[in-house]
Design an enzyme around this catalytic site. Structure first.
Site, short mmCIF file in Angstrom:
data_model
loop_
_atom_site.label_atom_id
_atom_site.label_comp_id
_atom_site.label_asym_id
_atom_site.label_seq_id
_atom_site.Cartn_x
_atom_site.Cartn_y
_atom_site.Cartn_z
N THR A 42 0.84 -1.20 0.00
CA THR A 42 0.00 0.00 0.00
C THR A 42 0.87 1.25 0.00
O THR A 42 2.01 1.23 0.46
CB THR A 42 -0.92 0.05 1.24
N CYS A 48 3.85 12.30 -6.14
CA CYS A 48 4.78 11.16 -6.26
C CYS A 48 4.19 10.12 -7.20
O CYS A 48 3.00 10.13 -7.48
CB CYS A 48 5.02 10.52 -4.90
N HIS A 65 8.09 3.92 -4.64
CA HIS A 65 7.42 5.21 -4.40
C HIS A 65 8.49 6.28 -4.50
O HIS A 65 9.34 6.38 -3.63
CB HIS A 65 6.79 5.18 -3.01
#
Length: 194
Positions: A42, A48, A65
């Site tokens: 998650t 981003c 990420h």
């Protein structure tokens, strides 16, 4: 991205079986690779971008990420080029093959008017990276004006996106340009130090 009928049925089966996947949250500057079907990765994204990548034959996948495109000179995982390369290489070390990698890209929103559109730069970088590396684009959701929460099951390749409410505009009010500033006072040549 809407929830598909297959995703909805999978959710109902999981709920009926009492199965709760183990969640691993991936924050800015991180990536995670996994071959456990009971894991969901998650993250929460604004400008981003997260790349969700898997090899369906090897049964391994992962998510990164990154904060900035950083195609050259940037150091660390918060820059796209390093983050993408490290994620792909980690998958290859776990038995994935480059020619089978499927990529879903999420994020790259423009949340604040009047500032540099880093989200669009991140989205453009991620799309270019996938294309230039010959990876298979398998979907996702880039750009837009809202943050999103992403869930990704790295073994099955299933992904879910939840759009979040618009950011509170008061938070960034001080950063926005104001009305024309008053003219500076006349200069007398004197200097006063405090």
């Amino acid at each position: 991205m809407n929830l598909t009928a297959a995703d909805w049925q999978a959710d109902r089966r999981d709920a009926a079986a009492g199965a709760e996947p183990r969640k691993i949250h991936v924050i800015q500057g991180e990536f995670h690779v996994c071959d456990d079907a009971d894991v969901v990765l998650t993250t929460i994204l604004g400008s981003c971008v997260a790349a969700c990548v898997r090899d369906p034959v090897a049964g391994v996948g992962g998510m990164n990420h990154f904060l900035l495109p950083g195609e050259s000179g940037g150091e660390g995982l918060r820059y796209g080029v390093q983050s993408m390369e490290l994620l792909v290489n980690a998958l290859l070390r776990r038995g994935a093959r480059r020619d089978r990698l499927e990529v879903k890209l999420f994020g790259g929103a423009r949340l604040i008017d009047g500032l540099t559109d880093v989200g669009s730069q991140n989205a453009e970088f991620a799309e270019r990276f996938v294309r230039d590396e010959g990876l298979q684009a398998a979907g996702g959701s880039l750009r837009g004006r809202r943050a999103r929460r992403i869930q990704y099951w790295p073994v099955s390749g299933r992904a879910r996106q939840v759009l979040l409410e618009a950011a509170n505009s008061r938070v960034f009010a001080a950063e926005r340009p104001r009305a024309a500033a008053p003219p500076p006072p006349e200069q007398s040549g004197a200097l006063e130090l405090f």
